[in-house]
Design a protein around this motif. Structure first.
Motif, PDB file in Angstrom:
ATOM      1  N   MET A   1       1.013  -1.303   0.095  1.00 36.62           N
ATOM      2  CA  MET A   1      -0.032  -0.090  -0.028  1.00 36.62           C
ATOM      3  C   MET A   1       0.911   1.226   0.093  1.00 36.62           C
ATOM      4  SD  MET A   1      -2.842   1.089   2.661  1.00 36.62           S
ATOM      5  CE  MET A   1      -3.069   2.865   2.992  1.00 36.62           C
ATOM      6  N   ILE A   2       0.506   2.131  -0.691  1.00 32.70           N
ATOM      7  CA  ILE A   2       1.164   3.489  -0.832  1.00 32.70           C
ATOM      8  C   ILE A   2       0.709   4.264   0.605  1.00 32.70           C
ATOM      9  CG2 ILE A   2       1.545   5.923  -2.073  1.00 32.70           C
ATOM     10  CD1 ILE A   2       0.731   4.110  -4.581  1.00 32.70           C
ATOM     11  N   LYS A   3       1.711   4.692   1.411  1.00 30.61           N
ATOM     12  CA  LYS A   3       1.634   5.652   2.427  1.00 30.61           C
ATOM     13  C   LYS A   3       1.450   7.171   2.048  1.00 30.61           C
ATOM     14  CE  LYS A   3       3.355   2.589   5.857  1.00 30.61           C
ATOM     15  NZ  LYS A   3       2.816   3.252   7.197  1.00 30.61           N
ATOM     16  N   PHE A   4       2.351   7.499   1.207  1.00 24.89           N
ATOM     17  CA  PHE A   4       2.477   9.030   0.847  1.00 24.89           C
ATOM     18  C   PHE A   4       3.133   9.245  -0.524  1.00 24.89           C
ATOM     19  CE2 PHE A   4       5.962   8.462   3.445  1.00 24.89           C
ATOM     20  CZ  PHE A   4       7.190   9.053   2.844  1.00 24.89           C
ATOM     21  N   VAL A   5       2.851  10.298  -1.111  1.00 24.36           N
ATOM     22  CA  VAL A   5       3.618  10.775  -2.433  1.00 24.36           C
ATOM     23  C   VAL A   5       3.878  12.266  -2.050  1.00 24.36           C
ATOM     24  CG1 VAL A   5       3.219  11.202  -4.636  1.00 24.36           C
ATOM     25  CG2 VAL A   5       2.358   9.306  -3.966  1.00 24.36           C
ATOM     26  N   LEU A   6       5.308  12.348  -2.227  1.00 25.18           N
ATOM     27  CA  LEU A   6       5.711  13.617  -2.144  1.00 25.18           C
ATOM     28  C   LEU A   6       6.583  14.271  -3.579  1.00 25.18           C
ATOM     29  CD1 LEU A   6       7.587  13.455   1.317  1.00 25.18           C
ATOM     30  CD2 LEU A   6       5.512  14.393   0.775  1.00 25.18           C
ATOM     31  N   MET A   7       6.464  15.473  -3.673  1.00 25.80           N
ATOM     32  CA  MET A   7       7.104  16.073  -4.792  1.00 25.80           C
ATOM     33  C   MET A   7       8.041  17.113  -4.085  1.00 25.80           C
ATOM     34  SD  MET A   7       5.790  17.225  -8.607  1.00 25.80           S
ATOM     35  CE  MET A   7       5.263  15.735  -8.898  1.00 25.80           C
ATOM     36  N   VAL A   8       9.415  17.086  -4.420  1.00 29.06           N
ATOM     37  CA  VAL A   8      10.342  18.144  -3.721  1.00 29.06           C
ATOM     38  C   VAL A   8      11.363  18.479  -4.675  1.00 29.06           C
ATOM     39  CG1 VAL A   8       9.758  17.368  -1.321  1.00 29.06           C
ATOM     40  CG2 VAL A   8      11.614  16.468  -2.590  1.00 29.06           C
TER      41      VAL A   8
ATOM     42  N   TYR B   1      -1.108  12.169   1.336  1.00 31.58           N
ATOM     43  CA  TYR B   1      -1.049  11.225   2.344  1.00 31.58           C
ATOM     44  C   TYR B   1      -2.237  10.266   2.379  1.00 31.58           C
ATOM     45  CZ  TYR B   1       2.823  13.949   4.656  1.00 31.58           C
ATOM     46  OH  TYR B   1       4.102  14.151   4.773  1.00 31.58           O
ATOM     47  N   TYR B   2      -2.013   8.976   2.081  1.00 30.33           N
ATOM     48  CA  TYR B   2      -3.081   8.157   2.093  1.00 30.33           C
ATOM     49  C   TYR B   2      -2.985   7.398   3.439  1.00 30.33           C
ATOM     50  CZ  TYR B   2      -2.522   9.014  -2.661  1.00 30.33           C
ATOM     51  OH  TYR B   2      -2.460   9.483  -3.986  1.00 30.33           O
ATOM     52  N   ASP B   3      -2.147   7.682   4.269  1.00 34.26           N
ATOM     53  CA  ASP B   3      -2.249   6.827   5.726  1.00 34.26           C
ATOM     54  C   ASP B   3      -2.218   7.918   6.733  1.00 34.26           C
ATOM     55  OD1 ASP B   3      -2.307   4.434   6.923  1.00 34.26           O
ATOM     56  OD2 ASP B   3      -0.168   4.360   7.382  1.00 34.26           O
ATOM     57  N   PRO B   4      -3.104   8.107   7.657  1.00 33.25           N
ATOM     58  CA  PRO B   4      -3.398   9.227   8.445  1.00 33.25           C
ATOM     59  C   PRO B   4      -2.000   9.799   9.138  1.00 33.25           C
ATOM     60  CG  PRO B   4      -5.068   7.755   9.272  1.00 33.25           C
ATOM     61  CD  PRO B   4      -4.091   7.058   8.052  1.00 33.25           C
TER      62      PRO B   4
ATOM     63  N   ASP C   1      -5.033  11.864  -8.118  1.00 33.45           N
ATOM     64  CA  ASP C   1      -6.398  11.175  -7.563  1.00 33.45           C
ATOM     65  C   ASP C   1      -6.698   9.935  -8.547  1.00 33.45           C
ATOM     66  OD1 ASP C   1      -5.755  12.128  -5.024  1.00 33.45           O
ATOM     67  OD2 ASP C   1      -7.661  13.938  -5.571  1.00 33.45           O
ATOM     68  N   GLU C   2      -6.566  10.474  -9.856  1.00 34.10           N
ATOM     69  CA  GLU C   2      -7.417   9.447 -10.862  1.00 34.10           C
ATOM     70  C   GLU C   2      -6.315   8.185 -10.691  1.00 34.10           C
ATOM     71  OE1 GLU C   2      -9.797   9.332 -13.162  1.00 34.10           O
ATOM     72  OE2 GLU C   2     -10.527  11.185 -11.686  1.00 34.10           O
ATOM     73  N   MET C   3      -5.129   8.412 -10.678  1.00 32.18           N
ATOM     74  CA  MET C   3      -4.021   7.224 -10.428  1.00 32.18           C
ATOM     75  C   MET C   3      -4.224   6.346  -9.374  1.00 32.18           C
ATOM     76  SD  MET C   3      -0.968   8.921 -12.478  1.00 32.18           S
ATOM     77  CE  MET C   3       0.097   7.504 -12.667  1.00 32.18           C
ATOM     78  N   ILE C   4      -4.207   6.936  -8.072  1.00 28.98           N
ATOM     79  CA  ILE C   4      -4.154   6.438  -6.806  1.00 28.98           C
ATOM     80  C   ILE C   4      -5.105   6.765  -5.850  1.00 28.98           C
ATOM     81  CG2 ILE C   4      -2.797   5.895  -4.588  1.00 28.98           C
ATOM     82  CD1 ILE C   4      -0.331   7.307  -6.402  1.00 28.98           C
ATOM     83  N   GLN C   5      -6.130   5.893  -5.407  1.00 24.55           N
ATOM     84  CA  GLN C   5      -7.106   6.090  -4.562  1.00 24.55           C
ATOM     85  C   GLN C   5      -6.820   5.270  -3.147  1.00 24.55           C
ATOM     86  OE1 GLN C   5     -10.649   5.482  -6.440  1.00 24.55           O
ATOM     87  NE2 GLN C   5     -10.269   7.477  -7.997  1.00 24.55           N
ATOM     88  N   ASN C   6      -7.115   5.860  -2.149  1.00 22.74           N
ATOM     89  CA  ASN C   6      -6.643   5.177  -0.739  1.00 22.74           C
ATOM     90  C   ASN C   6      -5.706   4.259  -0.789  1.00 22.74           C
ATOM     91  OD1 ASN C   6      -9.049   6.027   0.148  1.00 22.74           O
ATOM     92  ND2 ASN C   6     -10.378   4.482  -0.602  1.00 22.74           N
TER      93      ASN C   6
ATOM     94  N   ILE D   1      10.504  12.994  -6.870  1.00 20.75           N
ATOM     95  CA  ILE D   1       9.048  12.209  -6.437  1.00 20.75           C
ATOM     96  C   ILE D   1       9.734  11.075  -5.419  1.00 20.75           C
ATOM     97  CG2 ILE D   1       7.016  11.326  -6.995  1.00 20.75           C
ATOM     98  CD1 ILE D   1       7.391  12.706  -9.898  1.00 20.75           C
ATOM     99  N   VAL D   2       8.901  11.351  -4.454  1.00 21.31           N
ATOM    100  CA  VAL D   2       9.119  10.205  -3.267  1.00 21.31           C
ATOM    101  C   VAL D   2       7.995   9.551  -3.062  1.00 21.31           C
ATOM    102  CG1 VAL D   2      10.269   9.902  -0.954  1.00 21.31           C
ATOM    103  CG2 VAL D   2      11.260  11.651  -2.727  1.00 21.31           C
ATOM    104  N   VAL D   3       7.816   8.380  -3.075  1.00 20.56           N
ATOM    105  CA  VAL D   3       6.780   7.696  -2.707  1.00 20.56           C
ATOM    106  C   VAL D   3       6.940   6.526  -1.291  1.00 20.56           C
ATOM    107  CG1 VAL D   3       4.858   6.020  -3.363  1.00 20.56           C
ATOM    108  CG2 VAL D   3       5.668   7.595  -4.971  1.00 20.56           C
ATOM    109  N   GLY D   4       6.360   6.669  -0.285  1.00 17.63           N
ATOM    110  CA  GLY D   4       6.302   5.860   0.794  1.00 17.63           C
ATOM    111  C   GLY D   4       5.448   4.764   0.597  1.00 17.63           C
TER     112      GLY D   4
END
Length: 144
Positions: free
Chosen positions: A1-8, A19-22, A115-120, A67-70
């Motif tokens: 599961m993806i926890k978050f996506v960051l672009m820095v 963030y997909y995880d609170p 949001d179209e690519m990743i949901q929850n 682009i960093v994905v946790g």
């Protein structure tokens, strides 16, 4: 599961975060700073997958943006690596050569694409045409 996506950017400034995880707001800034520091400190010849606390980081650099994905340990890192590339290709198609300024001034549209690519935290779409369909419809309505 993806926890978050960051672009820095290279200076460590966050341009996009989802963030997909609170995660509490007070903990987001330190988490982002630590994650960015971890990824930016790595050399170009090192692997783009990093073990970090209780999850993994998958990152990719495009010009001045990272682009960093946790993700959780059960997620396939290579598929996320390709997802990041697909995300950038979709942005390139929509903005015709996307730049950091495009992201900053059209953050709402970038979030729609994401949001179209990743949901929850789960990848639901990878087809570029389907991902861009809602934005194309919005643009037609605005022009009409």
């Amino acid at each position: 599961m993806i926890k978050f996506v960051l672009m820095v950017n290279r200076q460590g400034q966050t341009r996009l975060s989802r963030y997909y995880d609170p995660v509490e707001l007070s903990r987001r800034a330190p988490l982002e700073a630590d994650v960015v520091r971890c990824c930016l400190s790595r050399k170009k010849d090192q692997c783009s997958f990093v073990e970090y606390k209780d999850f993994r980081l998958v990152y990719r650099q495009y010009a001045a943006l990272y682009i960093v994905v946790g993700v959780t340990d059960s997620e396939n890192e290579l598929s996320i690596y390709e997802l990041v590339h697909n995300f950038v290709e979709v942005l390139d198609k929509y903005f015709s050569r996307v730049s950091e300024l495009d992201i900053m001034f059209n953050l709402d549209r970038v979030h729609v694409i994401l949001d179209e690519m990743i949901q929850n935290g789960i990848v639901v779409e990878t087809n570029r045409s389907r991902i861009l369909a809602p934005l194309t419809a919005l643009d037609k309505m605005a022009d009409g």
